[in-house]
Write an enzyme that holds these catalytic residues in place. Structure first.
Site, mmCIF file in Angstrom:
data_model
loop_
_atom_site.group_PDB
_atom_site.id
_atom_site.type_symbol
_atom_site.label_atom_id
_atom_site.label_comp_id
_atom_site.label_asym_id
_atom_site.label_seq_id
_atom_site.Cartn_x
_atom_site.Cartn_y
_atom_site.Cartn_z
ATOM 1 N N HIS A 303 0.862 -1.193 0.000
ATOM 2 C CA HIS A 303 0.000 0.000 0.000
ATOM 3 C C HIS A 303 0.890 1.230 0.000
ATOM 4 O O HIS A 303 1.942 1.245 0.640
ATOM 5 C CB HIS A 303 -0.891 0.018 1.257
ATOM 6 C CG HIS A 303 -2.059 0.928 1.141
ATOM 7 N ND1 HIS A 303 -1.967 2.275 1.380
ATOM 8 C CD2 HIS A 303 -3.344 0.694 0.788
ATOM 9 C CE1 HIS A 303 -3.161 2.829 1.198
ATOM 10 N NE2 HIS A 303 -4.018 1.898 0.826
ATOM 11 N N ASP A 360 -7.890 -5.178 0.056
ATOM 12 C CA ASP A 360 -8.385 -6.084 -0.998
ATOM 13 C C ASP A 360 -8.031 -7.541 -0.758
ATOM 14 O O ASP A 360 -8.532 -8.419 -1.457
ATOM 15 C CB ASP A 360 -7.814 -5.630 -2.357
ATOM 16 C CG ASP A 360 -8.351 -4.259 -2.734
ATOM 17 O OD1 ASP A 360 -7.539 -3.357 -3.016
ATOM 18 O OD2 ASP A 360 -9.585 -4.085 -2.693
HETATM 19 C C1 SDX Z 1 -6.277 0.148 -2.796
HETATM 20 O O1 SDX Z 1 -4.422 4.602 -1.837
HETATM 21 C C2 SDX Z 1 -5.390 4.028 -1.238
HETATM 22 O O2 SDX Z 1 -5.826 4.404 -0.168
HETATM 23 C C3 SDX Z 1 -5.998 2.847 -2.009
HETATM 24 C C4 SDX Z 1 -7.000 2.004 -1.244
HETATM 25 C C5 SDX Z 1 -8.289 2.761 -0.964
HETATM 26 O O3 SDX Z 1 -8.997 2.392 -0.010
HETATM 27 O O4 SDX Z 1 -8.638 3.662 -1.774
HETATM 28 O O5 SDX Z 1 -6.465 1.577 -0.008
HETATM 29 C C6 SDX Z 1 -7.420 0.772 -2.055
HETATM 30 O O6 SDX Z 1 -6.065 0.498 -3.930
HETATM 31 C C7 SDX Z 1 -5.386 -0.839 -2.085
HETATM 32 C C8 SDX Z 1 -4.179 -1.321 -2.989
HETATM 33 C C9 SDX Z 1 -4.678 -2.417 -3.927
HETATM 34 N N1 SDX Z 1 -3.643 -2.803 -4.892
HETATM 35 C C10 SDX Z 1 -3.021 -4.002 -4.827
HETATM 36 O O7 SDX Z 1 -3.197 -4.832 -3.948
HETATM 37 C C11 SDX Z 1 -2.069 -4.265 -5.992
HETATM 38 C C12 SDX Z 1 -0.772 -4.889 -5.473
HETATM 39 N N2 SDX Z 1 -0.052 -3.837 -4.760
HETATM 40 C C13 SDX Z 1 0.961 -3.111 -5.497
HETATM 41 O O8 SDX Z 1 0.752 -2.983 -6.861
HETATM 42 C C14 SDX Z 1 1.489 -1.902 -4.753
HETATM 43 O O9 SDX Z 1 1.760 -2.293 -3.479
HETATM 44 C C15 SDX Z 1 0.670 -0.624 -4.725
HETATM 45 C C16 SDX Z 1 0.279 -0.179 -6.101
HETATM 46 C C17 SDX Z 1 -0.566 -0.804 -3.913
HETATM 47 C C18 SDX Z 1 1.515 0.468 -4.069
HETATM 48 O O10 SDX Z 1 2.574 0.694 -4.911
HETATM 49 P P1 SDX Z 1 3.733 1.800 -4.599
HETATM 50 O O11 SDX Z 1 3.455 2.534 -3.346
HETATM 51 O O12 SDX Z 1 3.939 2.586 -5.853
HETATM 52 O O13 SDX Z 1 4.978 0.890 -4.294
HETATM 53 P P2 SDX Z 1 5.892 0.233 -5.414
HETATM 54 O O14 SDX Z 1 5.065 -0.369 -6.515
HETATM 55 O O15 SDX Z 1 6.946 1.231 -5.781
HETATM 56 O O16 SDX Z 1 6.524 -0.985 -4.594
HETATM 57 C C19 SDX Z 1 7.659 -0.772 -3.730
HETATM 58 C C20 SDX Z 1 8.396 -2.112 -3.728
HETATM 59 C C21 SDX Z 1 8.808 -2.571 -5.139
HETATM 60 O O17 SDX Z 1 9.934 -3.386 -4.997
HETATM 61 P P3 SDX Z 1 11.441 -2.707 -5.227
HETATM 62 O O18 SDX Z 1 11.378 -1.981 -6.560
HETATM 63 O O19 SDX Z 1 11.629 -1.773 -4.053
HETATM 64 O O20 SDX Z 1 12.383 -3.885 -5.229
HETATM 65 O O21 SDX Z 1 7.552 -3.144 -3.222
HETATM 66 C C22 SDX Z 1 7.313 -4.107 -4.243
HETATM 67 C C23 SDX Z 1 7.662 -3.451 -5.555
HETATM 68 O O22 SDX Z 1 8.052 -4.433 -6.525
HETATM 69 N N3 SDX Z 1 5.901 -4.473 -4.178
HETATM 70 C C24 SDX Z 1 5.422 -5.708 -4.305
HETATM 71 C C25 SDX Z 1 4.022 -5.586 -4.120
HETATM 72 N N4 SDX Z 1 3.702 -4.294 -3.910
HETATM 73 C C26 SDX Z 1 4.865 -3.614 -3.951
HETATM 74 N N5 SDX Z 1 6.017 -6.899 -4.546
HETATM 75 C C27 SDX Z 1 5.216 -7.985 -4.597
HETATM 76 N N6 SDX Z 1 3.851 -7.944 -4.440
HETATM 77 C C28 SDX Z 1 3.233 -6.754 -4.203
HETATM 78 N N7 SDX Z 1 1.903 -6.712 -4.033
#
Ligand code: SDX
Length: 426
Positions: A303, A360
């Site tokens: 998140h 989620d």
């Molecule tokens: C919602 O914002 C809100 O409030 C949203 C929400 C609401 O109520 O409105 O809470 C609802 O949207 C919840 C989020 C739902 N999405 C997911 O579950 C999708 C999976 N999650 C990711 O795609 C990700 O965690 C995000 C999009 C939610 C957040 O992404 P960020 O903050 O841009 O972080 P990032 O993608 O830059 O990740 C940082 C690191 C990366 O690794 P490195 O480059 O540092 O090596 O963490 C890793 C990412 O690869 N990473 C994950 C991961 N999420 C982040 N690795 C594996 N699985 C994951 N789910």
């Protein structure tokens, strides 16, 4: 503590005001930055940028705290209803009994869509994604119920009720159309969630018997989704609302933003992921390894704001334990989800990145138990989030510094060059 931040740029020092919120969050106010320094700021994904001051929702991402208008989400989930929480989120206070009754009656009275709109459903392909239908139908409401530029308080309250109520009606009708059944109209006799479930699952040849545990689970799901400060779809709502677009277009834009799988679309992706693991026979540990190697994404994890366990996920997990323990409701996907969580919560890859279950991760298991079709999971998220979108839109349009939102950029394209006739192009 000083109330300004000092910025030294090209040998000059600038004092930037510091803004402190009621929960001691701090911001550097850069309203005059470009005017005074010629510089703008850059912030990929807007992770460090406060777009507004808001009193609707407070999140402490490090501590896993979520409050709507100061009330902890745990108390609202345990004691409130979705309609009461919607009132709180939109109007700022828990309603008195008379206010709640009036609001509830207004929602019921506003639950029909124009009969001519029911014909729109015939225009969509049978397999149209219900989020595409919802965004289209919500925007179309503006053609049947044009919202005047200058809204009186009563007009605004009516628009709020229309949207909270009709998003639910449109969603249920789109489902009925997708399965070739006649639509079921809202009933003045039923409360919000029962009305929705009845519109979804009753039919002329089959009465729908409400299961109180399912009603409670869906009610709590909607409460938990009611708002979440400046998330992607809410920021979209504020952006579109800042142009003075009508409220139907504003909410429709929120639906569109929510659809993406990085945001609200994740709840449907989680179930797909869990069932893929179930059916492929892959071990959860193998899937986690693939997620660490970027071959998969552990959907429902991570998140932008929560760097701790999403408090909503805790509540939803508890509901799964109760609901899926009922006879005939067990779901191996819940065990898979809990195993994925247990493995990830011990793995440095996730712990170092502060990746925890988000709203989620368990929510889809509840909707699946309620027999909600998977492609409607994000629609349920939208129904829950509509009060939050309206609350944020209302707060913005009533604020004294309500302006058109228009960010700047840093240009990285070609410097000036001149038109070439075709014969001169290489
Ligand atoms: C919602 O914002 C809100 O409030 C949203 C929400 C609401 O109520 O409105 O809470 C609802 O949207 C919840 C989020 C739902 N999405 C997911 O579950 C999708 C999976 N999650 C990711 O795609 C990700 O965690 C995000 C999009 C939610 C957040 O992404 P960020 O903050 O841009 O972080 P990032 O993608 O830059 O990740 C940082 C690191 C990366 O690794 P490195 O480059 O540092 O090596 O963490 C890793 C990412 O690869 N990473 C994950 C991961 N999420 C982040 N690795 C594996 N699985 C994951 N789910």
């Amino acid at each position: 503590m000083t109330d300004t931040a000092k910025l030294i740029l090209e040998g000059k020092t600038y004092d930037l005001p510091i803004v402190v919120g009621t929960e001691n969050e701090k911001a550097i106010d850069i309203t005059r930055l470009r005017q005074d320094t010629g510089f703008v700021t850059m912030d990929s994904g807007l992770a460090n940028t406060g777009s507004c001051k808001s009193g609707v929702t407070f999140i402490d991402g490090e501590k896993g705290i979520l409050r709507f208008r100061g009330y902890p989400i745990e108390e609202l989930a345990a004691k409130s209803t979705f309609v009461e929480t919607a009132y709180l989120v939109v109007y700022g206070e828990l309603p008195k009994a008379t206010q709640l009754k009036k609001f509830s009656n207004l929602l019921n009275a506003s639950s029909l869509i124009h009969e001519d709109m029911t014909h729109f459903f015939f225009g969509f392909p049978r397999d149209a994604h219900p989020m595409g239908i919802l965004s289209t139908m919500v925007a179309s409401l503006s053609t049947f119920y044009p919202a005047p530029e200058d809204l009186t308080e009563d007009m605004e309250n009516q628009l709020v009720a229309n949207l909270i109520s009709q998003v639910r009606t449109i969603s249920a009708m789109s489902y009925k159309k997708s399965i070739g059944e006649p639509v079921v109209y809202p009933s003045i006799k039923l409360k919000y969630v029962e009305n929705f479930l009845n519109m979804m699952f009753s039919s002329p040849v089959k009465d729908y018997v409400q299961d109180p545990d399912i009603v409670h689970a869906v009610e709590t799901f909607l409460i938990l989704h009611a708002d979440h400060e400046q998330n992607c779809s809410t920021s979209t709502v504020r952006m579109v609302g800042s142009s003075l677009a009508n409220i139907y277009s504003v909410v429709s834009s929120g639906v569109c933003a929510l659809w993406g799988r990085r945001h609200g679309g994740a709840n449907q992706e989680v179930i797909t992921m869990l069932e893929h693991i179930r059916d492929s026979g892959a071990k959860p540990a193998e899937f986690v390894e693939r997620a660490k190697n970027r071959a998969e994404r552990l959907m429902g994890f991570g998140h932008r704001v929560y760097k701790a366990y999403d408090p909503r996920a805790k509540i939803l997990k508890e509901i799964c334990h109760k609901l899926l323990a009922k006879p005939g409701m067990t779901d191996p996907c819940f065990d898979i989800a809990m195993e994925l969580e247990a493995i990830a919560m011990k793995d440095p890859y996730f712990l170092e990145r502060n990746l925890y279950p988000n709203v989620d991760f368990y929510s889809g298991l509840i909707l699946k138990a309620a027999a909600i079709p998977y492609d409607m999971f994000t629609v349920l998220f939208a129904i829950g989030r509509t009060p939050g979108w309206l609350a944020q839109w209302r707060e913005m349009t009533h604020s004294e510094d309500f302006r058109l939102a228009r960010p700047r950029q840093i240009y990285t394209g070609p410097n000036e060059r001149h038109y070439l006739d075709m014969k001169d192009r290489k």
